[in-house]
Design a protein around this motif. Structure first.
Motif, PDB file in Angstrom:
ATOM      1  N   GLN A 116      -2.242  13.922 100.004  1.00 12.09           N
ATOM      2  CA  GLN A 116      -1.810  12.529 100.078  1.00 12.09           C
ATOM      3  C   GLN A 116      -1.350  12.157 101.485  1.00 12.09           C
ATOM      4  O   GLN A 116      -1.519  11.010 101.907  1.00 12.09           O
ATOM      5  CB  GLN A 116      -0.690  12.266  99.075  1.00 12.09           C
ATOM      6  CG  GLN A 116      -1.144  12.245  97.620  1.00 12.09           C
ATOM      7  CD  GLN A 116       0.017  11.990  96.690  1.00 12.09           C
ATOM      8  OE1 GLN A 116       1.014  12.710  96.701  1.00 12.09           O
ATOM      9  NE2 GLN A 116      -0.088  10.935  95.901  1.00 12.09           N
TER      10      GLN A 116
ATOM     11  N   ASP B  50      -2.781   2.633  99.492  1.00 18.25           N
ATOM     12  CA  ASP B  50      -3.011   3.714  98.537  1.00 18.25           C
ATOM     13  C   ASP B  50      -2.817   5.076  99.196  1.00 18.25           C
ATOM     14  O   ASP B  50      -3.357   5.344 100.271  1.00 18.25           O
ATOM     15  CB  ASP B  50      -4.430   3.590  97.981  1.00 18.25           C
ATOM     16  CG  ASP B  50      -4.721   4.613  96.895  1.00 18.25           C
ATOM     17  OD1 ASP B  50      -3.767   5.110  96.272  1.00 18.25           O
ATOM     18  OD2 ASP B  50      -5.911   4.908  96.673  1.00 18.25           O
TER      19      ASP B  50
ATOM     20  N   GLU C  52      -4.876  10.263  95.107  1.00 15.54           N
ATOM     21  CA  GLU C  52      -4.448  11.202  94.080  1.00 15.54           C
ATOM     22  C   GLU C  52      -4.094  12.535  94.737  1.00 15.54           C
ATOM     23  O   GLU C  52      -4.788  12.997  95.642  1.00 15.54           O
ATOM     24  CB  GLU C  52      -5.580  11.424  93.069  1.00 15.54           C
ATOM     25  CG  GLU C  52      -5.887  10.228  92.200  1.00 15.54           C
ATOM     26  CD  GLU C  52      -4.782   9.927  91.217  1.00 15.54           C
ATOM     27  OE1 GLU C  52      -4.151  10.889  90.708  1.00 15.54           O
ATOM     28  OE2 GLU C  52      -4.530   8.736  90.961  1.00 15.54           O
TER      29      GLU C  52
ATOM     30  N   LYS D 227       1.370  -2.449 100.470  1.00 19.45           N
ATOM     31  CA  LYS D 227       0.849  -1.437  99.548  1.00 19.45           C
ATOM     32  C   LYS D 227      -0.416  -0.820 100.115  1.00 19.45           C
ATOM     33  O   LYS D 227      -1.457  -1.467 100.218  1.00 19.45           O
ATOM     34  CB  LYS D 227       0.571  -2.035  98.169  1.00 19.45           C
ATOM     35  CG  LYS D 227       0.201  -0.979  97.121  1.00 19.45           C
ATOM     36  CD  LYS D 227       0.141  -1.572  95.725  1.00 19.45           C
ATOM     37  CE  LYS D 227      -0.154  -0.501  94.696  1.00 19.45           C
ATOM     38  NZ  LYS D 227      -0.209  -1.048  93.315  1.00 19.45           N
TER      39      LYS D 227
ATOM     40  N   GLY E 200       4.242   1.464  94.841  1.00 18.61           N
ATOM     41  CA  GLY E 200       3.303   1.658  93.749  1.00 18.61           C
ATOM     42  C   GLY E 200       4.041   2.343  92.620  1.00 18.61           C
ATOM     43  O   GLY E 200       5.193   2.755  92.760  1.00 18.61           O
TER      44      GLY E 200
ATOM     45  N   THR F 204       2.580   7.136  94.723  1.00 14.51           N
ATOM     46  CA  THR F 204       1.189   6.678  94.655  1.00 14.51           C
ATOM     47  C   THR F 204       0.779   5.780  95.813  1.00 14.51           C
ATOM     48  O   THR F 204      -0.417   5.587  96.037  1.00 14.51           O
ATOM     49  CB  THR F 204       0.938   5.905  93.340  1.00 14.51           C
ATOM     50  OG1 THR F 204       1.785   4.745  93.307  1.00 14.51           O
ATOM     51  CG2 THR F 204       1.229   6.773  92.130  1.00 14.51           C
ATOM     52  N   ALA F 205       1.730   5.200  96.531  1.00 13.67           N
ATOM     53  CA  ALA F 205       1.387   4.253  97.591  1.00 13.67           C
ATOM     54  C   ALA F 205       2.504   4.201  98.626  1.00 13.67           C
ATOM     55  O   ALA F 205       3.622   4.678  98.387  1.00 13.67           O
ATOM     56  CB  ALA F 205       1.155   2.855  97.016  1.00 13.67           C
TER      57      ALA F 205
ATOM     58  N   ASN G 265      -5.775   5.880 105.329  1.00 13.45           N
ATOM     59  CA  ASN G 265      -5.788   4.551 104.705  1.00 13.45           C
ATOM     60  C   ASN G 265      -4.900   3.560 105.456  1.00 13.45           C
ATOM     61  O   ASN G 265      -5.201   2.367 105.525  1.00 13.45           O
ATOM     62  CB  ASN G 265      -5.356   4.647 103.243  1.00 13.45           C
ATOM     63  CG  ASN G 265      -6.368   5.354 102.376  1.00 13.45           C
ATOM     64  OD1 ASN G 265      -7.556   5.432 102.711  1.00 13.45           O
ATOM     65  ND2 ASN G 265      -5.929   5.889 101.248  1.00 13.45           N
TER      66      ASN G 265
END
Length: 450
Positions: A204, A440, A443, A438, A405, A418-419, A211
């Protein structure tokens, strides 16, 4: 009450440990605990006392110290399950002295605030959470003795408010015991049934940076990215994944530079970056390193977005850099003045490090435990707690945490975040503001167990 907890290595000076694998949570304002290890107990009546001990000693809870806090009766030799409305017994282990204190001190304060707060509100399922915090001295050998002592108390859970080096040194012991462990830095481990992490997983971390870089320029398709990171095995591994993900998103890497801790200048590195005309720069370094590198890159003439990881995203670091084009990644809202967490930290005298990212991570550790116990019920063994945590699914935590998130836990997902959000410094208001709310984090994926 708890039995005496002591390290056989109490008199051994702590060697300096390399914490570069945990740089994303390094504090920028320092933390010395005034040279003392600290041990706190929250009794069944939420009465708290602090036992202060010399800095080279592991936190020791003696019978006389325990007697000072005994206002609700002895918890006996049970299994810490909270049966019959009695207290849930929890052990908190942290690096309160030595090289790791600047990182782990805020974790411990955040955990203590969460547990004191829930006890003040009546506890969980009618039972209070009885806990104490013991010190590893940031020493691998002392850490093993400290965790062994914690396990001897038969807690329903251990909260490992430590750096990853400390956790790794004692991991075989914890794995053999199988007691529920909620850790500040469960990074790079397989998805063991008993282990939960309040951080992002290693996969992550890479997704977050890739991201975030993409969000900063709307899309990485056809864009160029420069990477700058502290020279550590963990950062090299993370950047390997980041490079792959940036390629998948359509971007190309112009350069990847690793900077040794304490490097006095980044002028030549900044000139190298400018010469290759990237669209965005990504930095993963300590707060001090982030300040050095970000300022040098801007001074060299770069005017595009600079995305920085956790260590460079606190208010003090953003204000020091004072570049509105710099975007600091935060996985949750920090405990600033006016938030419920800030008020709780002040109420229970844990506010020294409240503005640090690590404090909120410690709060999340405590809230993960509280949510699991709430689902588990009064008679909750450690094995029952594991089942309850795995069955939480989507959940929230109190205190104005305002994660970007949903939080999610399951048997296949032991990291709930999660975010993330991206913050920047607003020179007009001289405050940090949310620029992108936000992003991502992907996973979590885990390496195979050996």
């Amino acid at each position: 009450m708890f039995a005496q907890a002591r390290s056989d290595a109490a008199e051994r000076p702590s060697p300096h440990l390399d914490r570069s694998d945990d740089i994303y949570s390094e504090r920028s304002n320092g933390h010395d605990r005034e040279g003392f290890a600290m041990a706190r107990i929250a009794t069944a009546t939420s009465t708290r006392r602090t036992v202060r001990l010399p800095s080279l000693a592991v936190a020791v809870i003696t019978a006389s110290a325990v007697a000072l806090t005994a206002c609700g009766g002895d918890s006996g030799d049970g299994d810490g399950s909270g049966s019959g409305g009695g207290p849930y017994r929890v052990s908190v282990v942290s690096d309160l002295t030595g090289a790791g204190v600047t990182q782990a001190g805020p974790y411990a304060d955040g955990v203590a605030t969460a547990l004191d707060d829930v006890n003040d509100r009546g506890g969980v399922n009618g039972g209070k959470i009885e806990y104490k915090i013991t010190d590893t001295q940031s020493d691998p050998t002392a850490a093993q003795a400290t965790f062994r002592a914690a396990l001897s108390e038969k807690p329903v859970a251990i909260l490992a408010a430590t750096g990853s080096a400390t956790l790794s040194a004692s991991f075989p012991l914890l794995q053999n015991a199988g007691v529920t462990v909620i850790a500040a830095n469960a990074i790079g481990f397989p998805n063991h049934p008993f282990l939960y992490g309040a951080s992002l997983s290693s996969s992550q971390l890479a997704s977050m940076l890739a991201n975030s870089a993409s969000s900063s320029v709307s899309s990485l398709q056809g864009k160029k990215v420069a990477l700058v990171g502290i020279d550590s095995p963990a950062t090299r591994g993370t950047f390997g994944e980041v490079e792959q993900q940036i390629g998948t998103l359509g971007g190309t890497i112009t350069s990847t530079q690793f900077v040794a801790p304490g490097t006095p200048s980044f002028d030549s590195g900044a000139a190298n970056i400018i010469s290759q005309a990237p669209d965005v720069v990504v930095i993963q370094d300590s707060a001090a390193g982030t300040i050095l590198e970000a300022k040098a890159i801007a001074a060299a003439g770069f005017t595009g977005p600079i995305v920085v990881s956790y260590a460079g995203s606190d208010d003090a670091t953003l204000a020091n850099i004072a570049n509105p084009n710099l975007l600091g990644v935060r996985p949750y809202v920090y405990a600033t003045e006016g938030t419920e967490i800030f008020a709780a930290a002040q109420k229970f005298d844990h506010a020294k490090n409240v503005s640090n990212e690590g404090f909120v991570r410690g709060w999340l550790m405590g809230q993960m435990l509280i949510a699991g116990l709430g689902k588990c019920g009064q008679d909750c063994s450690s094995a029952d707690l594991i089942s309850s945590l795995d069955g939480l699914g989507t959940f929230t935590v109190p205190g104005g945490f305002l994660q970007f998130g949903d939080l999610q836990l399951s048997a296949d997902r032991h990291h709930p975040l999660t975010a993330v959000g991206l913050y920047s410094y607003d020179p007009a208001t001289r405050k940090s503001v949310v620029r992108i709310d936000k992003v991502d984090a992907g996973e979590p994926t885990y390496p195979a167990a050996q």
